[in-house]
Every structure is written in structure tokens, then in C-alpha cells.
Design an enzyme around this catalytic site. Structure first.
Site, PDB file in Angstrom:
ATOM      1  N   PRO A 249       0.851  -1.199   0.000  1.00 27.82           N
ATOM      2  CA  PRO A 249       0.000   0.000   0.000  1.00 27.82           C
ATOM      3  C   PRO A 249       0.883   1.244   0.000  1.00 27.82           C
ATOM      4  CG  PRO A 249       0.121  -0.927   2.205  1.00 27.82           C
ATOM      5  CD  PRO A 249       0.931  -1.832   1.335  1.00 27.82           C
ATOM      6  N   ASP A 422       6.142   2.645   1.534  1.00 25.16           N
ATOM      7  CA  ASP A 422       5.207   1.616   1.977  1.00 25.16           C
ATOM      8  C   ASP A 422       4.549   2.110   3.261  1.00 25.16           C
ATOM      9  OD1 ASP A 422       3.910  -0.630   2.943  1.00 25.16           O
ATOM     10  OD2 ASP A 422       5.525  -2.023   2.428  1.00 25.16           O
ATOM     11  N   HIS A 423       3.237   2.326   3.214  1.00 22.00           N
ATOM     12  CA  HIS A 423       2.536   2.893   4.368  1.00 22.00           C
ATOM     13  C   HIS A 423       2.473   1.928   5.540  1.00 22.00           C
ATOM     14  CE1 HIS A 423       0.594   6.416   5.775  1.00 22.00           C
ATOM     15  NE2 HIS A 423       0.086   6.785   4.606  1.00 22.00           N
ATOM     16  N   ARG A 424       2.866   0.679   5.336  1.00 17.72           N
ATOM     17  CA  ARG A 424       2.892  -0.267   6.451  1.00 17.72           C
ATOM     18  C   ARG A 424       4.063  -0.031   7.378  1.00 17.72           C
ATOM     19  NH1 ARG A 424       2.865  -5.781   3.126  1.00 17.72           N
ATOM     20  NH2 ARG A 424       4.478  -4.542   2.062  1.00 17.72           N
TER      21      ARG A 424
END
Length: 452
Positions: A249, A422-424
């Protein structure tokens, strides 16, 4: 007697499962030495010369140039002498990952011909064991004067290469579409002779051939479309980018920066003598300093364990466009290199990429990517993260633009910087902090002095 050994496409490492034959380095009939390169193949990572672990005479090649072969598929066969075959079966020692040269292929079981009036399994003729073609009738004469009767061969095809008396016999069979594994030879030890091949071809010509329905015209041929297979580097890039989009994401933030002072600093460095410092080396040095402050972006996600793995080293990848497609060479331990060392390594890897000389190890293992798409004359982009990394810094072209500098309008060298992450692994605050620090270093290179 010479023994024919089969050399299969070895495991080239890095999880590669197939390779495309680019150029054969030997011909059928050539004499090769142990560890001599015999074929140049292209994998999804690089061009590789494959050495042969056997020494002898090349009796067959499998696959034309442009053919894609899976790992473990036969590449060629080599006839080795009786004195050296045992030693060479051990393997040369100078092997690639999973070469599998520990033992030669098992010798093929000889099939004794059935002689009229003699029960199956009975004693053989006084002459040598015979092997005959898979057709009913009288076959070629053996060397002891008796005539072999043609019978259907064992339904289980033998493994490994098929011994023939000469490469010309193998070529004759190949040109006529004859599978040598379906033949039994009448020569010594089941050796296939030219007479065996000619007899099989005559027998095949006498059998009626069922008509083959014509293949229907495909859509692309009718409409004039061109279909290009996704294989090699193009296929690997497609798979990796698709996986990145599917799993990560991602989000992107960007900022314009005044690069005038950075360009002046580089000019001053190069005016001082010594090796010239490249702009990408300075940007890489800024990246490693920023990653030391924001280590969340130098990480990867272990999806199985549901953990973010922060890495203590920076292996910096950089995008390079070549005639073969997009590749991402990796500068190992970029965090431990100064601007001069980075310049030299970038130059070496770039030249290797242009000449297709990168090894698989030089194209894998990156932890962060620097993408200088400004070389294409564009200002900005939202790149796709190089899976399994967590972020990529994009740099647009540096061009003169109106800019407010010290309260006055001036023409300055402006660049757009973008960060896809990466938004994680982090939130927007961390990503924004990283990008802001990079922009500050571009605008005021002296900021880097705090960490040098």
C-alpha cells in the site's frame, strides 16, 4: 569406448527458474575443455556465460538461439574419452549454484532384439547386442552379418542422451523430425548408425499419415496486432512491478527544492582536482544520511510473520535504462562509502549494465532505491516501489526556474523530489521528515557536515 554425458542448464541462483539462449559459443563436433564456457544465456537478472563441467567432443546442442529453457533442461551432450569419463563425472568443482555434476546420467538399458523362432528372454545371437528401429520388418544388417528384426522399442523412453555414431546422424534425424529416443541401434552397445535412421525414415514414409486440421487464423494475425512475449528482463520487471502493486500500500509525497548550492558545491569539488564527483553520488550520500535519521524507510515487511524488519545496512539500488530494458544495479554498503567511492561504484555498475555484464548478485539485495528520472527530461513521477523494499526516492530534472531567494525573485536551479513509501512501515510524518531532510541537504549541502 567414449561415454556420452548430458549437461543440463544449471541453477543460476537468486531464485531464477529459466534462461534464454542468447549465443552458442561452441558447435557440434567442437572439442571443449573442462569449465570452458559453451553458451551465453540471458536470465531475468543478467547475461551469464555457462561453463561445461565435462571435457570432450560436443555431440548435440538442445535449443536454438532465442529459445527459453527451464533450469534442469538439457543444454548439450559431450562424448568423453574412456580414461577421463570417470574423473569428469565427478564434476569440475568450478560450478554454479546447483550445477549437479556429481554423477553422470545412468547408462541406458540395452534392448535385445527378438529373433524369429527364438523365445523372448532366450540367449542372444553370437554377435553384438542389436537395437532396431520401431517398425515391423527387416532392419539394417549388424556388423556380425546377421539381420536385426525391427520391433517396437520399450514404451518407457530412456533417460539421458542417445548415443549416435556421429553428429551427422543426429542432424539427419533432427532435420527429418525423427526422435532418436524411439530408435534402437544396431551398432555395438546399442549405438545408432546412419542405417538405423535411414531405415526408420523409410518405414515412417510407408505408414499413412492422418491429416492435420489447419490451425485457425488468430486474432492478432487477422487484425495486424503485434504480440511481444513477456520474458527475460521484460517479464521479470512485469512480475515484480505487479507484485509490488498487489502487496504494497504505497503513497507518494513530493517537494520542490533549490539545488543551486548543491550544484555549486559539486563544481567546487571537481575544481579542486582529483576524480570528478557525480551528481548521483552526492544524492546517494544525502540518501544514506537521511536513512540514518529515518531507519523505518530502510526496511522490509515480513508478511508471513507480520513484522517490519529494519536493516542495519544500506544497499542502494539505482534505476538504469539499458537496451535490454530497465535494470536496478545495487551499490553494496552505500552508507560506508564517501562521495568518491560512490562515484566510482556508480560508474562501474552503469558501464556493466550497458554492456550486459552485471551479475545476478549485482542486481539483487537492495534495501532502498534512488531513481533519477530527470535524465529523461521529466520533472516528476510517482514510481512503483522495488519490491520488497519499503521506499524509493525520485529525482526530476534540474532546470532554471523563477524562485524567491532571500526575499527576492531570482532564477535558481530547481529540482522536484518525490518519495514513494510503503505505508505499512511508517506514517506520513516519517516520510515527510525524510523528504524534508533530503530537500534541506540539497538546498544547503553544509547540513551534511553534521553527520560526516
Amino acid at each position: 569406448m567414449a561415454q556420452v554425458l548430458e549437461f543440463k542448464l544449471p541453477d543460476l541462483g537468486e531464485g531464477l527458474t529459466e534462461a534464454e539462449i542468447v549465443r552458442w559459443l561452441v558447435q557440434v563436433g567442437d572439442v571443449v575443455a573442462v569449465d570452458q564456457p559453451v553458451v551465453e544465456v540471458e536470465t531475468a537478472k543478467a547475461m551469464v556465460e555457462v561453463p561445461c563441467p565435462y571435457g570432450g567432443v560436443v555431440t548435440a546442442r538442445f535449443g536454438e538461439e532465442g529459445t527459453e529453457l527451464p533450469v534442469g533442461a538439457p543444454l548439450l551432450t559431450v562424448a568423453v574419452g574412456p580414461q577421463s569419463s570417470a574423473d569428469q563425472a565427478e564434476g569440475s568443482g568450478n560450478v554454479l549454484v546447483g550445477y549437479g555434476t556429481g554423477a553422470p546420467p545412468a547408462r541406458r538399458r540395452r534392448v535385445r532384439p527378438t529373433v524369429p523362432g527364438r523365445p523372448a528372454g532366450g540367449p542372444a545371437d553370437d554377435g553384438a547386442d542389436g537395437r532396431v528401429a520401431p517398425a515391423v520388418g527387416r532392419g539394417p544388417q549388424r556388423h556380425d552379418g546377421t539381420v536385426a528384426t525391427a520391433v517396437v522399442a520399450d514404451p518407457v523412453r530412456p533417460e539421458g542422451p542417445v548415443p549416435v555414431i556421429s553428429p551427422l546422424v543426429r542432424r539427419l534425424a533432427r532435420e527429418n523430425g525423427l526422435d532418436l529416443r524411439e530408435l534402437t541401434g544396431s551398432g555395438p552397445d546399442g549405438l545408432i548408425l546412419r542405417a538405423d535412421v535411414e531405415y526408420a525414415l523409410r518405414a515412417a514414409a510407408q505408414r499413412p499419415v492422418a491429416p492435420v486440421p489447419a490451425a485457425p487464423m488468430t486474432g492478432p494475425a487477422a487484425s495486424g496486432e503485434i504480440r511481444i512475449p513477456l520474458k527475460g528482463i521484460r517479464g521479470a520487471v512485469a512480475d515484480k512491478l505487479s507484485r509490488s502493486r498487489h502487496e504494497i500500500p504505497d503513497a507518494t509525497c513530493w517537494v520542490d527544492a533549490d539545488a543551486t548550492e548543491l550544484m555549486r558545491a559539486r563544481a567546487a569539488m571537481n575544481a579542486a582536482g582529483g576524480a570528478k564527483i557525480s551528481l548521483i553520488a552526492l544524492l546517494a550520500r544525502i540518501c544514506t544520511a537521511a536513512l540514518a535519521r529515518f531507519p523505518e524507510l530502510n526496511s522490509t515487511v515480513d508478511t508471513a510473520a507480520r513484522e517490519v524488519v529494519q536493516l542495519d545496512h544500506v544497499h542502494l539500488g539505482f534505476a538504469a535504462q539499458t537496451e535490454r530494458g530497465l535494470v536496478v544495479p545495487v551499490v553494496r554498503d552505500a552508507h560506508a562509502r564517501d562521495a568518491e567511492a560512490l562515484t566510482a561504484e556508480f560508474a562501474r555498475l552503469t558501464e556493466a549494465a550497458r554492456t550486459a555484464g552485471l551479475t545476478p548478485g549485482e542486481l539483487t539485495g537492495g534495501t532502498f532505491t534512488l531513481n533519477n528520472y530527470g535524465v529523461f527530461g521529466v520533472d516528476g513521477s510517482t514510481p512503483i516501489i522495488n519490491h520488497p523494499e519499503a521506499a524509493m526516492l525520485g529525482v526530476g530534472r534540474i532546470v532554471p526556474k523563477p524562485w524567491v531567494h532571500e526575499g527576492e525573485l531570482a532564477v535558481r536551479q530547481v529540482v522536484q523530489l518525490s518519495l514513494t513509501f510503503d505505508h505499512r512501515v511508517c506514517d506520513g510524518g516519517t516520510a515527510g521528515g525524510f523528504l524534508r531532510y533530503v530537500a534541506d541537504c540539497v538546498e544547503q549541502p553544509a547540513v551534511l557536515l553534521r553527520t560526516l
